[in-house]
Design a protein around this motif. Structure first.
Motif: not given
Length: 216
Positions: A17-33, A40-49
């Motif tokens: 149901f949530f595939k290919n959507s903005f998905k969640t706002c409470n999962k993000t990625y660290s840019m340091s590790y 992928k990190k940048l896309a998740r951070i954007h979609y989270c917003g």
């Protein structure tokens, strides 16, 4: 179908149901590790917003049932949800299809579903106390965490999943301003009680708990 198949079916339904959507706002990625690719990190951070505004709109505008109805009417790519929306969509589908013995597990930090026939689950448990159900054919459906397992194995599976996420650099938001490593967030699930509410009975009929949940 039995509890194992029902749990897997509901998890897969919600994930799709949530595939290919903005998905969640409470999962993000660290840019340091983490091993995840930068793109992928940048896309998740954007979609989270984007997701945070959508989820805030659902929860402030509708009660649970209407918010899930609204999500169903949205184009797939415009959907978003955290654990409540993920298990709520699974619960709504399970109720509509008269899947029996669905329970809702609620923790301060997280929520998911369990498929458990009689005699059922205690009203409150810590995650460490799940081990007492090893002899029972009780199965977890946790679409947000992408976990499908026997109830007594849930703590181990959550720990393994959070370790995998952390190796990729994934973090979970503690609040609007800060996030923490996935393993640290997972450790919080072991602190305090979870409460359990039966949503459907042995015949797949709604319980008072289901009506209370959908009217919240």
């Amino acid at each position: 179908m039995n509890e194992m198949e029902h749990a897997r079916f509901l998890r897969d339904y919600s994930r799709l149901f949530f595939k290919n959507s903005f998905k969640t706002c409470n999962k993000t990625y660290s840019m340091s590790y983490g091993t995840a690719m930068l793109s992928k990190k940048l896309a998740r951070i954007h979609y989270c917003g984007v997701a945070i505004n959508l989820i805030d709109h659902y929860r402030k505008t509708y009660d649970n049932f209407d918010s899930f109805q609204f999500l169903t009417s949205c184009p797939q790519q415009e959907r978003a949800g955290n654990c409540r929306e993920y298990y709520g969509i699974a619960l709504k589908y399970g109720f509509e299809n008269r899947i029996e013995n669905i329970w809702l597990a609620n923790h301060e930090k997280h929520g998911f579903l369990i498929l458990a026939a009689d005699p059922g689950i205690s009203a409150t448990l810590t995650l460490n106390e799940f081990c007492q159900y090893e002899a029972y054919n009780y199965w977890v459906c946790d679409p947000w965490f992408n976990i499908h397992c026997r109830m007594h194995m849930y703590g181990l599976m959550a720990t393994l999943k959070s370790s995998q996420w952390e190796s990729e650099g994934k973090e979970i938001y503690k609040n609007d301003y800060s996030s923490e490593r996935a393993t640290l967030w997972c450790q919080r699930l072991f602190i305090g009680n979870m409460t359990f509410h039966r949503m459907t009975d042995n015949n797949g009929q709604p319980t008072a708990g289901l009506f209370d949940f959908f009217s919240e």
